[in-house]
Design a protein around this motif. Structure first.
Motif, short mmCIF file in Angstrom:
data_model
loop_
_atom_site.label_atom_id
_atom_site.label_comp_id
_atom_site.label_asym_id
_atom_site.label_seq_id
_atom_site.Cartn_x
_atom_site.Cartn_y
_atom_site.Cartn_z
N ALA A 179 0.81 -1.22 0.00
CA ALA A 179 0.00 0.00 0.00
C ALA A 179 0.83 1.26 0.00
O ALA A 179 0.30 2.34 -0.05
N SER A 180 2.17 1.12 0.06
CA SER A 180 3.02 2.31 0.01
C SER A 180 4.04 2.12 -1.08
O SER A 180 4.50 1.00 -1.34
N GLU A 181 4.37 3.21 -1.73
CA GLU A 181 5.37 3.13 -2.79
C GLU A 181 6.72 2.78 -2.21
O GLU A 181 7.16 3.38 -1.23
N ARG A 182 7.41 1.83 -2.84
CA ARG A 182 8.65 1.34 -2.30
C ARG A 182 9.41 0.60 -3.40
O ARG A 182 8.89 0.36 -4.50
N ILE A 183 10.62 0.22 -3.12
CA ILE A 183 11.40 -0.63 -4.01
C ILE A 183 11.40 -2.03 -3.41
O ILE A 183 11.89 -2.23 -2.29
N LEU A 184 10.82 -2.96 -4.13
CA LEU A 184 10.76 -4.33 -3.62
C LEU A 184 12.11 -5.03 -3.73
O LEU A 184 12.54 -5.71 -2.80
N ASP A 185 12.76 -4.88 -4.88
CA ASP A 185 14.05 -5.51 -5.11
C ASP A 185 14.97 -4.55 -5.85
O ASP A 185 14.54 -3.85 -6.77
N PHE A 186 16.24 -4.54 -5.42
CA PHE A 186 17.26 -3.74 -6.09
C PHE A 186 18.47 -4.67 -6.29
O PHE A 186 19.30 -4.84 -5.40
N ASN A 187 18.52 -5.29 -7.47
CA ASN A 187 19.55 -6.29 -7.75
C ASN A 187 20.54 -5.75 -8.78
O ASN A 187 20.15 -5.28 -9.85
N VAL A 188 21.82 -5.81 -8.44
CA VAL A 188 22.86 -5.24 -9.29
C VAL A 188 23.84 -6.34 -9.70
O VAL A 188 24.29 -7.14 -8.87
N PHE A 220 12.73 6.18 -1.21
CA PHE A 220 11.84 5.06 -0.89
C PHE A 220 12.60 4.00 -0.09
O PHE A 220 13.82 3.86 -0.24
N PRO A 221 11.90 3.23 0.72
CA PRO A 221 12.54 2.08 1.36
C PRO A 221 12.84 1.00 0.32
O PRO A 221 12.18 0.92 -0.72
N ILE A 222 13.82 0.17 0.61
CA ILE A 222 14.22 -0.93 -0.28
C ILE A 222 14.10 -2.22 0.52
O ILE A 222 14.81 -2.42 1.51
N ASP A 223 13.19 -3.09 0.10
CA ASP A 223 12.96 -4.32 0.85
C ASP A 223 14.14 -5.28 0.76
O ASP A 223 14.57 -5.86 1.76
N ASN A 224 14.66 -5.48 -0.45
CA ASN A 224 15.76 -6.42 -0.66
C ASN A 224 16.74 -5.83 -1.66
O ASN A 224 16.34 -5.19 -2.63
N ALA A 225 18.03 -6.05 -1.40
CA ALA A 225 19.07 -5.60 -2.32
C ALA A 225 20.11 -6.71 -2.45
O ALA A 225 20.41 -7.41 -1.47
N SER A 226 20.65 -6.86 -3.64
CA SER A 226 21.68 -7.88 -3.85
C SER A 226 22.73 -7.36 -4.82
O SER A 226 22.49 -6.40 -5.57
#
Length: 578
Positions: free
Chosen positions: A19-28, A139-145
């Motif tokens: 319900a809030s805008e966010r980054i679910l995954d940030f994979n590099v 925005f918050p980032i739920d997961n990053a790799s």
């Protein structure tokens, strides 16, 4: 009914989680080529609700000197997607999309770009030090790799791998390695937090380019060399031109060249202080032009003599400031009238003193040139943020302006400006090269303040005043014992303002009690508020309180082996919705 409610909540809960805008995954994914450039692929999955994310997002990527960025492509949900770039202070802003709105919901972007010189060289190893997400996301980032591929023949130094999460400069490590050169966060990242990875490795086939070697040599040796040159320059010019002449121990029994008390104190100290304003008042009181009376907690200054002009310009300014009422009350509170008087006396002393004191501004040109040169060498650093050169030069010029003007401002403003400048230094100077700039700048401030030099007339006058001050300090008995009592009393009264200007009035009064009786001394000091009042600093304090306005009230380097932090290294930046 309960089953219906639970079924409804079961369906609603996943929707609320997005319900809030966010980054679910940030994979590099980072692929290092043999020419030391890097192919970067960023997979960013976002939740768009047309609040901040309407047309897409903006990805801001630092494009540092020597590490230029080239955007290759952008996909959204598997299809080619439009984008445009903007230059923002040396950073590249990649605007995902165009003027069309994207549909609300989950979207996956794939951004591909290339960076030059993505490897840090050190004496014993090479290093990939990569700011995976950047620390400036809204925005918050739920997961990053982060997945890294090194050139063939590379040997990873596993014990030197470091992972950092959290705000800028944080050493927190809520991340783990999961497989060969694959790293991921173990907790969500809040806005303003990021994920940074440092991987040291050795590869005999990778050689540092000659241009980078030259830059590394310049950055290692030139800034400290310039700093040493500047310190030698400071010392040589100070001893040759700025140091005050040494007193030979001679004693002078009268003030030289009819120099007034306040001007004598100004030339000795090379600056104005409110004690000199007090000396001007005491001089007028000795001449019976004014009377100083201590009345309880206040001080009354009353004009009793004629208004004929005095020889000393600053004493005429005091008479004018008293005004037509011929009375000035010091009640411990700020009075604009007294402040105006202090300003006029200051201006008068500066005007008279410029004949004897030369401000050697010409000596500041060389330090400014050297520090500008130092900034150029810092600017060519392949890791340096381009904007820091302009900010550092601004801090340098501000500090020099503060130093050169500080003789005309009170100590409270000096302290405020110094604190203001120093408060920026921890932010501006975070690199070794910049520490040398900081040292040079710190030394330049007292150098600029005290590198004033006496003119030929001023050097002789300075020595004569030191000789006269020596007499004031001792009040030698044989100087007065041959004169009659009236002459002794006249000597005491006439030179008292000089003793006040030199800050040794209590010693002058004490020594004369051995020559004249205490009753005579007390009677003579009646028009000055009494012996105890004038011997202490009480009068100067009263003037200072009245002349001082009330203060306003109101509300990198490598990161391996634990030497880095979140937000360090290449990559980084952040983003926002658009």
């Amino acid at each position: 009914m309960k089953k219906i409610i639970f079924s409804f909540l079961f369906i609603l809960f996943p929707l609320l989680s997005f319900a809030s805008e966010r980054i679910l995954d940030f994979n590099v994914t980072l692929f290092i080529r043999e020419d030391l450039s890097a192919d970067v692929t960023e997979e960013i999955t976002v939740v768009a609700e047309h609040k901040n994310i309407r047309r897409g997002i903006v990805r801001e990527i630092p494009s540092q000197s020597g590490h230029k960025i080239r955007i290759n492509s952008l996909l959204m949900d598997g299809h080619t997607h439009p984008y445009f770039t903007e230059d923002n202070g040396g950073n590249i802003e990649v605007n995902f999309g165009n003027d069309d709105f994207i549909s609300p919901g989950i979207h996956k972007y794939v951004l591909s770009y290339t960076m030059k010189n993505a490897v840090i060289f050190s004496k014993d190893f090479n290093e990939v030090y990569w700011n995976v997400t950047g620390n400036s996301w809204a925005f918050p980032i739920d997961n990053a790799s982060f997945r890294l591929t090194l050139p063939e023949g590379s040997e990873v130094i596993n014990e030197g791998i470091s992972l950092y999460t959290g705000g800028y400069r944080s050493k927190q490590s809520d991340a783990k390695q999961s497989g060969h050169l694959f790293f991921k966060t173990t907790k969500p990242l809040y806005p303003g937090q990021g994920f940074t990875v440092s991987v040291p490795f050795k590869n005999p086939n990778i050689k540092q380019p000659l241009g980078d070697k030259i830059k590394a040599f310049i950055l290692k040796y030139i800034p400290p060399a310039l700093c040493v040159i500047l310190m030698i320059y400071y010392l040589i010019t100070w001893f040759r031109f700025g140091k005050d002449p040494k007193h030979d121990g001679a004693v002078l029994y009268a003030p030289p060249n009819n120099i007034s008390p306040a001007l004598a104190g100004y030339i000795l100290k090379r600056k104005f202080s409110l004690r000199l304003l007090s000396a001007a008042f005491v001089s007028l009181a000795v001449k019976e032009k004014i009377k100083i009376s201590k009345k309880g907690s206040s001080v009354e200054i009353r004009q009793i003599g004629d208004a004929e002009p005095e020889k000393a310009e600053e004493e005429n300014a005091v008479i004018k400031c008293i005004g037509s009422s011929k009375v000035l009350q010091l009640n411990g509170k700020y009075q604009a009238k007294v402040k105006n008087c202090a300003d006029k006396v200051t201006t008068s002393l500066h005007k008279q003193g410029c004949i004897y004191i030369e401000k050697n501004y010409k000596f500041i040109i060389f330090p400014i040139f050297i520090m500008l040169l130092m900034q150029i060498f810092i600017f060519i650093n392949i890791e340096a943020w381009p904007g820091i050169m302009g900010i550092n030069i601004f801090a340098m010029l501000l500090s020099f302006a503060f130093a050169l003007l500080s003789v005309n401002i009170n100590w409270q403003l000096k302290a405020y400006m110094a604190i203001m400048i120093l408060s920026f230094w921890p932010i501006l100077f975070s690199r070794v090269e910049e520490i040398y700039f900081l040292i040079s700048l710190i030394l330049a401030i007292p150098y600029a303040v005290y590198m004033d030099n006496a003119s030929p007339e001023g050097r002789k006058l300075y020595l004569d005043l030191l000789a006269f001050k020596k007499y004031i300090e001792k009040a030698e008995k044989h100087r007065t014992e041959l004169s009659n009592p009236e002459d002794k009393l006249k000597i005491f009264a006439d030179y008292l303002p000089y003793a006040y200007a030199f800050g040794i009035q209590s010693k002058w009064i004490k020594n004369f009690t051995k020559i004249l009786s205490e009753e005579i001394i007390e009677e003579k000091l009646t028009s000055l508020g009494g012996r105890s009042f004038i011997a202490s600093a009480a009068f100067s304090s009263a003037l200072a309180r009245s002349a001082t306005p009330p203060s306003s009230k109101g509300s990198s380097r490598g990161g391996s082996f634990g030497g880095g932090f979140s937000g360090g290294g290449f990559g980084g930046g952040g983003g926002r919705g658009r």
